[in-house]
Design a protein around this motif. Structure first.
Motif, short mmCIF file in Angstrom:
data_model
loop_
_atom_site.label_atom_id
_atom_site.label_comp_id
_atom_site.label_asym_id
_atom_site.label_seq_id
_atom_site.Cartn_x
_atom_site.Cartn_y
_atom_site.Cartn_z
N GLN A 147 0.83 -1.21 0.00
CA GLN A 147 0.00 0.00 0.00
C GLN A 147 0.86 1.26 0.00
O GLN A 147 0.57 2.23 -0.71
N ILE A 148 1.93 1.26 0.78
CA ILE A 148 2.83 2.42 0.83
C ILE A 148 3.47 2.64 -0.54
O ILE A 148 3.53 3.77 -1.05
N MET A 149 3.96 1.57 -1.16
CA MET A 149 4.58 1.71 -2.47
C MET A 149 3.58 2.23 -3.49
O MET A 149 3.93 3.08 -4.33
N ASP A 150 2.34 1.75 -3.43
CA ASP A 150 1.31 2.22 -4.36
C ASP A 150 1.03 3.70 -4.16
O ASP A 150 0.87 4.45 -5.15
N ILE A 151 0.95 4.14 -2.91
CA ILE A 151 0.69 5.56 -2.63
C ILE A 151 1.81 6.42 -3.16
O ILE A 151 1.58 7.45 -3.83
N VAL A 152 3.05 6.04 -2.87
CA VAL A 152 4.20 6.84 -3.28
C VAL A 152 4.28 6.91 -4.81
O VAL A 152 4.46 7.99 -5.40
N LYS A 153 4.13 5.77 -5.48
CA LYS A 153 4.22 5.75 -6.94
C LYS A 153 3.09 6.54 -7.60
O LYS A 153 3.30 7.24 -8.59
N LYS A 154 1.90 6.43 -7.04
CA LYS A 154 0.75 7.12 -7.63
C LYS A 154 0.87 8.63 -7.49
O LYS A 154 0.48 9.39 -8.40
N GLN A 155 1.42 9.09 -6.37
CA GLN A 155 1.50 10.52 -6.12
C GLN A 155 2.78 11.16 -6.64
O GLN A 155 2.86 12.38 -6.75
N ALA A 156 3.79 10.35 -6.96
CA ALA A 156 5.08 10.90 -7.37
C ALA A 156 4.99 11.53 -8.76
O ALA A 156 4.44 10.95 -9.69
N GLU A 188 8.26 13.42 7.92
CA GLU A 188 7.60 13.87 6.69
C GLU A 188 6.81 12.73 6.06
O GLU A 188 5.68 12.91 5.61
N LEU A 189 7.40 11.55 6.05
CA LEU A 189 6.73 10.39 5.48
C LEU A 189 5.51 9.99 6.31
O LEU A 189 4.45 9.66 5.77
N LYS A 190 5.64 10.01 7.64
CA LYS A 190 4.50 9.66 8.50
C LYS A 190 3.33 10.61 8.25
O LYS A 190 2.18 10.18 8.15
N ASN A 191 3.62 11.90 8.15
CA ASN A 191 2.56 12.88 7.87
C ASN A 191 1.96 12.66 6.48
O ASN A 191 0.75 12.80 6.28
N TYR A 192 2.82 12.32 5.53
CA TYR A 192 2.38 12.08 4.16
C TYR A 192 1.42 10.89 4.10
O TYR A 192 0.37 10.94 3.46
N LEU A 193 1.78 9.81 4.78
CA LEU A 193 0.92 8.62 4.79
C LEU A 193 -0.38 8.87 5.55
O LEU A 193 -1.43 8.34 5.19
N MET A 194 -0.30 9.69 6.58
CA MET A 194 -1.50 10.02 7.35
C MET A 194 -2.51 10.76 6.47
O MET A 194 -3.73 10.57 6.61
N GLN A 195 -2.02 11.59 5.56
CA GLN A 195 -2.91 12.29 4.65
C GLN A 195 -3.64 11.32 3.72
O GLN A 195 -4.70 11.65 3.19
N HIS A 196 -3.06 10.15 3.53
CA HIS A 196 -3.68 9.13 2.69
C HIS A 196 -4.31 8.02 3.55
O HIS A 196 -4.42 6.87 3.13
N HIS A 197 -4.70 8.40 4.77
CA HIS A 197 -5.47 7.53 5.67
C HIS A 197 -4.71 6.27 6.06
O HIS A 197 -5.29 5.19 6.20
#
Length: 403
Positions: free
Chosen positions: A142-151, A163-172
């Motif tokens: 799920q993390i890899m999918d979020i990063v790739k989709k938003q990059a 920064e990453l924790k906050n970023y993932l929190m924005q994506h629930h």
């Protein structure tokens, strides 16, 4: 937890609760296999979902066996079968000892000063907490999918820890330090990310087109992004304070407390100066980051141009695309087309001659029609009577019939 248990179909009625909480038989046989497997599947799903939702602990990936039965208390009854379920999940490698997952010291533990619960797990002699491997693997994916989709830019694969924790929190996707440690150890072993410790923070980079190196440029960019986040926080705080001082000045002015109102306005002006400086700094940094992203995009475009040129050159260098070969091929093609045109012309001319020979003339048709007429006339048709009966004869015949 009770709200979750209320939703379970097989855990509502007292008799169902009693059956699901009872100990497993000493062994699985042909006669009890259906109920045995049903209960095993039920508790596997319950433990997985409860862990995923964070109902058993702060971790969404770790199952603690401490006081586990009490957490599933229902109408005064407690499950007595969880030991068998845990043993089954361990045998299937669904639950894994954290010490087996983490082959070496966690880079994450070396990056923080406060002791983590994760390090406490590794130091225990008896394991009471296990990593739920399906949840760990699903979350990593799920993390890899979020990063790739938003990059959008290559640097979007590089993060500082918070920064990453906050970023993932924005994506629930909310993870604590313990979950992050287990995830990153697993993802590093799988070749999905690399890490680098700077002077003040830890950086991780997710795999992007097989590139995973963290350069000094990445460290600098992450440092600027941290500064931008800090400036944004300061600006938001200043806006709140400025608004509060402005409202206080209005209230004191309405109360006739002019000196106090002036004091608040002076404080507001001081903060406004700081606010404008922070905005200027934020604008400058964001502009620099934008130019960095633009440079990365330009570099990718130039690389694409270079790749396209090399690819085209490789195709042009083949034997089939040499000038002599191309000219010879085109001459041969013209000859073949000329022969084809001659053949087409001969075929068309031949068909026209055949059609002309086979066409009937008008004279032929008239002769055929004349013969048909003569044949019709030659038929033996009955003759038409030449004498018609007179009126007087008709009357006499009628009178004779009536008499």
């Amino acid at each position: 937890m009770q709200q979750y248990l209320d939703q379970l179909d097989n855990y509502t009625l007292e008799e169902d609760i009693g059956a699901m909480n009872a100990r497993f038989p000493s062994e699985r046989t042909e006669w009890n296999s259906a109920s045995y497997d049903e209960k095993l599947q039920f508790w596997t799903l319950v433990l997985t979902e409860a862990t995923k939702q964070g109902l058993l602990s702060d971790s969404h990936l770790l199952l603690s066996t401490n006081d586990l039965s009490n957490k599933f208390e229902r109408q005064g009854m407690f499950p007595l079968c969880l030991d068998t379920v845990i043993a089954h999940l361990r045998q299937k490698k669904t639950l894994v000892d954290p010490r087996d997952l983490q082959k070496s010291q966690s880079w994450f533990m070396s990056a923080v000063t406060a002791p983590l619960r994760w390090s406490g797990i590794l130091s225990q002699g008896t394991v009471s907490e296990y990593v739920f491997m399906p949840l760990l693997q699903q979350t990593a994916t799920q993390i890899m999918d979020i990063v790739k989709k938003q990059a959008v830019h290559p640097s979007d694969y590089v993060f500082e820890m918070q920064e990453l924790k906050n970023y993932l929190m924005q994506h629930h996707l909310q993870l604590n330090d313990q979950d992050m440690s287990m995830l990153f150890d697993y993802m590093a072993q799988q070749g999905l990310l690399t890490t680098r410790q700077s002077n003040t923070f830890l950086i991780c980079r997710f795999r992007d087109k097989q590139e995973m190196e963290i350069t000094d440029a990445h460290v600098g960019l992450v440092s600027m992004r941290k500064t931008v986040a800090k400036l944004q926080s300061q600006i938001s705080e200043l806006e709140t304070k400025i608004s509060t001082l402005n409202e206080q000045a209005k209230v004191n002015l309405q109360k006739g407390l002019k000196p106090k109102a002036i004091y608040h306005l002076k404080q507001k002006k001081i903060l406004m100066d700081v606010y404008e400086k922070r905005l200027g700094s934020l604008h400058t940094l964001e502009n620099i980051i934008h130019k960095i992203h633009q440079s990365q995009s330009d570099a990718e475009t130039i690389n694409s141009f270079q790749l396209g040129a090399e690819t085209l050159k490789a195709f042009l260098s083949t034997k089939e695309l040499q000038i002599d070969h191309v000219e010879s091929t085109m001459d041969h093609l013209q000859d073949v087309l000329a022969d084809h045109n001659e053949i087409e012309t001969a075929i068309v001319d031949g068909q026209e001659r055949i059609l002309q020979d086979a066409t009937l003339t008008d004279a032929d048709v008239e002769d055929e029609l004349e013969k048909m007429i003569e044949e019709e006339q030659a038929l033996d048709l009955p003759s038409v009577p030449s004498h018609l009966p007179q009126l007087q004869e008709i009357k006499e015949t009628r009178t004779a019939l009536l008499n």
